[in-house]
Design a protein around this motif. Structure first.
Motif, PDB file in Angstrom:
ATOM      1  N   ASN A  12       0.821  -1.215   0.000  1.00  0.00           N
ATOM      2  CA  ASN A  12       0.000   0.000   0.000  1.00  0.00           C
ATOM      3  C   ASN A  12       0.854   1.263   0.000  1.00  0.00           C
ATOM      4  OD1 ASN A  12      -2.517  -1.124  -0.181  1.00  0.00           O
ATOM      5  ND2 ASN A  12      -2.796  -1.286   2.047  1.00  0.00           N
ATOM      6  N   GLN A  13       1.892   1.237   0.786  1.00  0.00           N
ATOM      7  CA  GLN A  13       2.793   2.408   0.823  1.00  0.00           C
ATOM      8  C   GLN A  13       3.440   2.617  -0.536  1.00  0.00           C
ATOM      9  OE1 GLN A  13       5.134   1.105   4.246  1.00  0.00           O
ATOM     10  NE2 GLN A  13       4.794   3.117   5.185  1.00  0.00           N
ATOM     11  N   LEU A  14       3.834   1.526  -1.154  1.00  0.00           N
ATOM     12  CA  LEU A  14       4.466   1.637  -2.472  1.00  0.00           C
ATOM     13  C   LEU A  14       3.488   2.237  -3.481  1.00  0.00           C
ATOM     14  CD1 LEU A  14       6.478  -1.694  -2.645  1.00  0.00           C
ATOM     15  CD2 LEU A  14       7.429   0.604  -2.816  1.00  0.00           C
ATOM     16  N   ILE A  15       2.253   1.778  -3.439  1.00  0.00           N
ATOM     17  CA  ILE A  15       1.238   2.295  -4.371  1.00  0.00           C
ATOM     18  C   ILE A  15       1.022   3.789  -4.113  1.00  0.00           C
ATOM     19  CG2 ILE A  15      -1.229   2.226  -4.949  1.00  0.00           C
ATOM     20  CD1 ILE A  15      -1.054  -0.851  -4.504  1.00  0.00           C
ATOM     21  N   GLU A  16       0.963   4.131  -2.836  1.00  0.00           N
ATOM     22  CA  GLU A  16       0.731   5.521  -2.450  1.00  0.00           C
ATOM     23  C   GLU A  16       1.889   6.415  -2.905  1.00  0.00           C
ATOM     24  OE1 GLU A  16      -1.533   8.269  -1.502  1.00  0.00           O
ATOM     25  OE2 GLU A  16      -2.299   6.250  -1.164  1.00  0.00           O
ATOM     26  N   MET A  17       3.108   5.971  -2.641  1.00  0.00           N
ATOM     27  CA  MET A  17       4.270   6.823  -2.917  1.00  0.00           C
ATOM     28  C   MET A  17       4.670   6.816  -4.398  1.00  0.00           C
ATOM     29  SD  MET A  17       6.810   6.502   0.299  1.00  0.00           S
ATOM     30  CE  MET A  17       6.621   4.898   0.995  1.00  0.00           C
ATOM     31  N   ALA A  18       4.589   5.648  -5.012  1.00  0.00           N
ATOM     32  CA  ALA A  18       5.072   5.567  -6.393  1.00  0.00           C
ATOM     33  C   ALA A  18       4.026   6.070  -7.386  1.00  0.00           C
ATOM     34  CB  ALA A  18       5.471   4.131  -6.727  1.00  0.00           C
ATOM     35  N   PHE A  19       2.760   5.867  -7.065  1.00  0.00           N
ATOM     36  CA  PHE A  19       1.725   6.200  -8.061  1.00  0.00           C
ATOM     37  C   PHE A  19       0.689   7.180  -7.524  1.00  0.00           C
ATOM     38  CE2 PHE A  19       3.034   1.711  -8.534  1.00  0.00           C
ATOM     39  CZ  PHE A  19       3.752   1.834  -9.717  1.00  0.00           C
ATOM     40  N   ASP A  20       0.994   7.837  -6.408  1.00  0.00           N
ATOM     41  CA  ASP A  20       0.032   8.745  -5.772  1.00  0.00           C
ATOM     42  C   ASP A  20      -1.307   8.051  -5.557  1.00  0.00           C
ATOM     43  OD1 ASP A  20       1.640  10.948  -5.525  1.00  0.00           O
ATOM     44  OD2 ASP A  20       1.247  11.629  -7.588  1.00  0.00           O
ATOM     45  N   GLY A  21      -1.289   6.783  -5.319  1.00  0.00           N
ATOM     46  CA  GLY A  21      -2.527   6.041  -5.084  1.00  0.00           C
ATOM     47  C   GLY A  21      -3.253   5.659  -6.359  1.00  0.00           C
ATOM     48  N   ASN A  22      -2.795   6.191  -7.511  1.00  0.00           N
ATOM     49  CA  ASN A  22      -3.465   5.867  -8.777  1.00  0.00           C
ATOM     50  C   ASN A  22      -2.817   4.646  -9.424  1.00  0.00           C
ATOM     51  OD1 ASN A  22      -5.112   8.214  -8.700  1.00  0.00           O
ATOM     52  ND2 ASN A  22      -3.312   9.394  -9.349  1.00  0.00           N
ATOM     53  N   PHE A  23      -3.099   3.522  -8.872  1.00  0.00           N
ATOM     54  CA  PHE A  23      -2.493   2.322  -9.425  1.00  0.00           C
ATOM     55  C   PHE A  23      -3.580   1.462 -10.033  1.00  0.00           C
ATOM     56  CE2 PHE A  23      -0.820  -2.056  -8.923  1.00  0.00           C
ATOM     57  CZ  PHE A  23       0.226  -1.929  -9.815  1.00  0.00           C
ATOM     58  N   ASP A  24      -3.359   1.146 -11.298  1.00  0.00           N
ATOM     59  CA  ASP A  24      -4.341   0.378 -12.032  1.00  0.00           C
ATOM     60  C   ASP A  24      -4.092  -1.099 -11.769  1.00  0.00           C
ATOM     61  OD1 ASP A  24      -6.523   0.903 -13.470  1.00  0.00           O
ATOM     62  OD2 ASP A  24      -5.527   1.022 -15.428  1.00  0.00           O
ATOM     63  N   GLY A  25      -4.790  -1.673 -10.860  1.00  0.00           N
ATOM     64  CA  GLY A  25      -4.586  -3.100 -10.605  1.00  0.00           C
ATOM     65  C   GLY A  25      -4.652  -3.397  -9.134  1.00  0.00           C
ATOM     66  N   PHE A  26      -4.649  -4.654  -8.786  1.00  0.00           N
ATOM     67  CA  PHE A  26      -4.704  -5.054  -7.390  1.00  0.00           C
ATOM     68  C   PHE A  26      -3.309  -4.899  -6.788  1.00  0.00           C
ATOM     69  CE2 PHE A  26      -7.991  -7.470  -9.588  1.00  0.00           C
ATOM     70  CZ  PHE A  26      -9.087  -7.023  -8.880  1.00  0.00           C
ATOM     71  N   ASP A  27      -3.254  -4.838  -5.478  1.00  0.00           N
ATOM     72  CA  ASP A  27      -1.938  -4.595  -4.885  1.00  0.00           C
ATOM     73  C   ASP A  27      -0.959  -5.719  -5.214  1.00  0.00           C
ATOM     74  OD1 ASP A  27      -3.083  -6.407  -3.228  1.00  0.00           O
ATOM     75  OD2 ASP A  27      -2.646  -5.318  -1.362  1.00  0.00           O
ATOM     76  N   ARG A  28      -1.497  -6.912  -5.516  1.00  0.00           N
ATOM     77  CA  ARG A  28      -0.594  -8.016  -5.867  1.00  0.00           C
ATOM     78  C   ARG A  28       0.066  -7.779  -7.231  1.00  0.00           C
ATOM     79  NH1 ARG A  28       1.233 -11.260  -1.745  1.00  0.00           N
ATOM     80  NH2 ARG A  28      -0.247 -10.758  -0.102  1.00  0.00           N
ATOM     81  N   ALA A  29      -0.538  -6.906  -8.023  1.00  0.00           N
ATOM     82  CA  ALA A  29       0.072  -6.595  -9.322  1.00  0.00           C
ATOM     83  C   ALA A  29       1.417  -5.912  -9.120  1.00  0.00           C
ATOM     84  CB  ALA A  29      -0.852  -5.707 -10.144  1.00  0.00           C
ATOM     85  N   ILE A  30       1.586  -5.294  -7.960  1.00  0.00           N
ATOM     86  CA  ILE A  30       2.871  -4.706  -7.588  1.00  0.00           C
ATOM     87  C   ILE A  30       3.945  -5.789  -7.643  1.00  0.00           C
ATOM     88  CG2 ILE A  30       4.134  -3.918  -5.520  1.00  0.00           C
ATOM     89  CD1 ILE A  30       2.764  -1.616  -6.636  1.00  0.00           C
ATOM     90  N   ASP A  31       3.572  -6.968  -7.160  1.00  0.00           N
ATOM     91  CA  ASP A  31       4.540  -8.077  -7.119  1.00  0.00           C
ATOM     92  C   ASP A  31       5.076  -8.392  -8.513  1.00  0.00           C
ATOM     93  OD1 ASP A  31       3.839  -8.054  -4.528  1.00  0.00           O
ATOM     94  OD2 ASP A  31       2.829  -9.999  -4.504  1.00  0.00           O
ATOM     95  N   THR A  32       4.205  -8.315  -9.502  1.00  0.00           N
ATOM     96  CA  THR A  32       4.638  -8.597 -10.878  1.00  0.00           C
ATOM     97  C   THR A  32       5.685  -7.576 -11.312  1.00  0.00           C
ATOM     98  OG1 THR A  32       2.386  -9.303 -11.238  1.00  0.00           O
ATOM     99  CG2 THR A  32       3.763  -9.062 -13.192  1.00  0.00           C
ATOM    100  N   HIS A  33       5.389  -6.301 -11.031  1.00  0.00           N
ATOM    101  CA  HIS A  33       6.355  -5.259 -11.391  1.00  0.00           C
ATOM    102  C   HIS A  33       7.670  -5.480 -10.653  1.00  0.00           C
ATOM    103  CE1 HIS A  33       3.880  -2.821 -13.899  1.00  0.00           C
ATOM    104  NE2 HIS A  33       2.935  -2.691 -12.983  1.00  0.00           N
ATOM    105  N   ILE A  34       7.579  -5.845  -9.413  1.00  0.00           N
ATOM    106  CA  ILE A  34       8.799  -6.029  -8.617  1.00  0.00           C
ATOM    107  C   ILE A  34       9.599  -7.228  -9.120  1.00  0.00           C
ATOM    108  CG2 ILE A  34       9.626  -6.672  -6.301  1.00  0.00           C
ATOM    109  CD1 ILE A  34       7.655  -4.530  -5.267  1.00  0.00           C
ATOM    110  N   ARG A  35       8.884  -8.268  -9.537  1.00  0.00           N
ATOM    111  CA  ARG A  35       9.595  -9.432 -10.111  1.00  0.00           C
ATOM    112  C   ARG A  35      10.415  -8.991 -11.325  1.00  0.00           C
ATOM    113  NH1 ARG A  35       5.483 -12.829  -9.023  1.00  0.00           N
ATOM    114  NH2 ARG A  35       4.479 -12.493 -11.033  1.00  0.00           N
TER     115      ARG A  35
END
Ligand code: CA
Length: 227
Positions: free
Chosen positions: A173-196
């Protein structure tokens, strides 16, 4: 490396006095006694900062400042006469970074020049470097040991957030908030894909900087001396 200060001042006594104080403070100092030569010297010397007297023969300080600002962001500290309020306002309006009023304390002038330089340095600091990874905020590019690596916009934003907060545990959640100002298109698990994907790109010999912190999130690990 020594910083260069260009002093544009027609009163020889003041110019020498100011020069001495800057030299004592570790600067390389050059003096010009009129606006025209000052302008030329600003181009040939490319000083780190300019001390500009406003009352100059020939080209006035205001004109020099205007000319300089057409193609340069060099920090300018202007020197105005006591009571010349309008000059100060004009000077700041046309792009001077600070001013000091005559008669002034030369130590204060040097201190102000250093403060202006620090501010200028912060403004141009557009690169974040952690170990072999270097991220340029202007060009939005990332280099790994000097070689550019291709990243998507989302990956760039994530990496920027990590590098701005080294060695801190960041939740999804913090990553979504800081990196995308909360405007993240996708579920928080989609972050994992980007991180991979980021991890794959950042895979270099010594260690993987992006580490998983179980049940909490991720941490960008940077050795102390690199942070
Ligand atoms: Ca003068």
């Amino acid at each position: 490396m020594k910083k260069t200060v260009l002093i544009i001042e027609d009163e020889a006594r003041i110019a020498e006095w100011v020069k001495t104080y800057f030299e004592r403070a570790g600067f390389h100092a050059e003096v010009c006694s009129d606006g025209k030569r000052g302008l030329q010297a600003a181009q040939t010397l490319s000083p780190d900062i300019i001390i500009l007297d406003l009352m100059l023969p020939g080209l006035s300080g205001v004109e020099v400042c205007q000319e300089l600002r057409m193609n340069s962001d060099v920090p300018i500290l202007m020197v105005t006469a006591k009571g010349a309020y309008q000059d100060r306002i004009t000077g700041l309006d046309i792009g001077a970074d600070d001013y000091i009023v005559k008669p002034f304390n030369p130590e204060e002038l040097v201190a102000r020049a250093n403060a202006v330089l620090r501010r200028a340095q912060k403004a141009v600091q557009k690169t974040i470097t952690c170990g072999p990874v270097s991220l340029n905020l202007n060009t939005q590019t990332v280099h790994l040991t000097g070689i550019e690596v291709p990243l998507s916009a989302a990956q760039f934003c994530l990496l920027k957030t990590f590098m701005q907060h080294p060695n801190q545990v960041l939740s999804r959640n913090q990553l979504i908030e800081m990196a995308f100002d909360g405007n993240f298109d996708g579920f928080d698990r989609a972050i994992d894909t980007h991180i991979r994907r980021l991890r794959k790109v950042l895979h270099y010999e010594v260690h993987q900087p992006i580490q998983t912190v179980y049940s909490m999130g991720y941490k960008y690990v940077v050795a102390e001396e690199q942070a």
